[in-house]
Design a protein around this motif. Structure first.
Motif, short mmCIF file in Angstrom:
data_model
loop_
_atom_site.label_atom_id
_atom_site.label_comp_id
_atom_site.label_asym_id
_atom_site.label_seq_id
_atom_site.Cartn_x
_atom_site.Cartn_y
_atom_site.Cartn_z
N ILE A 139 55.24 -11.96 -24.17
CA ILE A 139 54.11 -12.82 -24.50
C ILE A 139 53.60 -13.44 -23.20
O ILE A 139 54.28 -14.26 -22.57
CB ILE A 139 54.52 -13.91 -25.50
N ALA A 140 52.43 -13.02 -22.80
CA ALA A 140 51.82 -13.58 -21.59
C ALA A 140 51.12 -14.88 -21.97
O ALA A 140 50.56 -14.99 -23.07
CB ALA A 140 50.83 -12.60 -21.01
N LEU A 141 51.17 -15.85 -21.08
CA LEU A 141 50.60 -17.16 -21.42
C LEU A 141 49.11 -17.25 -21.15
O LEU A 141 48.42 -18.10 -21.69
CB LEU A 141 51.34 -18.25 -20.67
N GLY A 142 48.63 -16.39 -20.27
CA GLY A 142 47.22 -16.52 -19.92
C GLY A 142 46.96 -17.71 -19.03
O GLY A 142 47.89 -18.42 -18.64
N GLY A 143 45.69 -17.93 -18.72
CA GLY A 143 45.33 -19.01 -17.83
C GLY A 143 44.54 -18.48 -16.65
O GLY A 143 44.28 -17.28 -16.55
N ALA A 160 48.56 -22.70 -24.81
CA ALA A 160 49.39 -21.63 -25.36
C ALA A 160 50.83 -22.13 -25.51
O ALA A 160 51.48 -21.92 -26.54
CB ALA A 160 49.34 -20.41 -24.46
#
Lengths: 254, 254
Positions: A139-143, A160
DNA sequence: ATAATTCAACATAAATTATGTGATTTTGTT
DNA sequence: AACAAAATCACATAATTTATGTTGAATTAT
């Protein structure tokens, strides 16, 4: 010695010596100058050094030294040992969080040993290494991407994290002073704090040389962590202070 | 013909014929059976076909839409042309969203031509290509990694999108029927819909061969898009239906 | 001006990857 | 169980890619 080993050795030498001559390198490795030229060109392209007439240097102070790619090469042995110690805390089936930083990248690369796992991270190096691997849920958190830290930060990341829960968070820090951990960047601090908040237990990873030096932003009290892992015994004062507070530090051995 | 071309051809043939014999393939390509065995093994590994004694078949049902690595090679020319047409809609300084898929990856790779830009995406290929480039702000959406689509999906992705706004969203689709776009995967539909909702204007990218075939999940009415880009004129019925509804389709030329 | 250095182009060597062959094992059929 | 077809394995060879070296022309520092 193969090409990559040679380039690694060039970087090792450069980190020590700050500068090196082209002829000297050709000599030391027993290859032609042209080959060294090509090595230096590629390393410069990767942003690892600055090529100059007759050789190459690492630019002190500027973005070069602090670049994550260099950091990944530094103290590789200590990082490997700390990663092993960290892995001992992981059981298959867990959900673990990995923060930014080269220490975390080294740990991330070894997570498949404990598969199946769910891994939550904002670390671009970890995302690259883990994506598509069987028995690993990533699961990538993004940003917003930060080239300096090779990771993702900001409100997107924190939002997230506010919706996720993990068993274990691995937090690395470049500075510990007294009974507190510090970090030079505010955005990174925010992400790390959100991870601590979203994890049942948190583990701090810190190089022994980083004890006794504060940085601009407070990250957390050491007491907030359930475990602290380092690679060698820190200075006496640091050790005493920590022991005095009743905190346990794990020193990763061979 | 090289290995990858041969494998592509095997897939092309299989999509038509549903099944094929091993000897027949060895014959047609003038290679040994062993080589075909290896091709089929690897393609099966990639989830593209089902190997059976004496040959291979395409799994009937939904999953047969090819793997993204192969899809990136398919119709490369059409994709390049559509990307050019899409780029025409972008002005430096904009914030653009790019969705998953190989078409979007091709477009993403060319975004630096319009720098400075802010790019929001859940497409792993685009993230890799754009990270660290000067004058490009990259906001990754995060989410659970999907190897099938080489992107990030799920609640994390959608929550992130609910907090963001872009000038322009580029949405690609593998199926258009009547006046609606479809997609075989629900998670991808959710992400695409969230993008449409978060963007001031939305652009649909669709290969001309994809007109006239529906898929399991409804993605959107064509009328929701401000522009529709394709690579060649679709079939007469499709064209008439779309023109009849007063919608404009841009056909990307050389 | 000139000597050192860099760069470009091509040739060669080394390594990797793809393919083929034949022996051996597995599988399906009778 | 016995057989033949197919699949697999292990290794040899071919093709391709990548790394390195060499030469000579272009560039640069002094």
């Amino acid at each position: 010695m193969k090409r990559d080993g040679r380039r690694q050795a060039i970087m090792d030498f450069l980190i020590e010596a700050r500068a090196v001559g082209l002829d000297e390198l050709a000599d030391r490795f027993g290859v032609s100058k042209m080959t060294i030229h090509r090595d230096l060109d590629d390393l410069e392209q990767a942003g690892l050094l600055r090529k100059m007439r007759g050789g190459a240097t690492i630019e002190t102070g500027t973005r070069f030294e602090s670049d994550f790619r260099i950091r990944e090469l530094q103290d590789a042995d200590a990082k490997a040992r700390m990663a092993t110690a960290a892995l001992d805390l992981i059981e298959p089936g867990m959900t673990v969080m990995i923060n930014d930083g080269s220490m975390a990248a080294v740990l991330g690369a070894r997570l498949p040993e404990k598969a199946p796992l769910t891994v939550i991270t904002n670390n671009a190096a970890v995302i690259d290494r883990l994506k598509g691997l069987p028995r690993m849920t990533l699961i990538a958190l993004g940003g917003e991407y930060s080239a300096k830290f090779n990771g993702f930060f900001g409100v997107v990341t924190e939002t997230a994290l506010s919706r996720l829960r993990a068993d274990l968070a691995f937090i690395s820090t470049p500075a510990v002073a007294g009974l507190q951990a510090f970090h030079m960047d505010d955005a990174a601090v925010q992400a790390k704090r959100a991870m601590i908040g979203a994890a049942g237990r948190s583990v701090l990873l810190v190089n022994h040389r980083r004890f006794g030096r504060p940085a601009l932003h407070l990250l957390a009290d050491l007491a907030e962590f359930d475990a602290i892992i380092t690679d060698a015994s820190p200075s006496v004062e640091s050790r005493d202070a920590i022991a005095g507070a009743g905190l346990q530090v794990t020193i990763a051995k061979d």
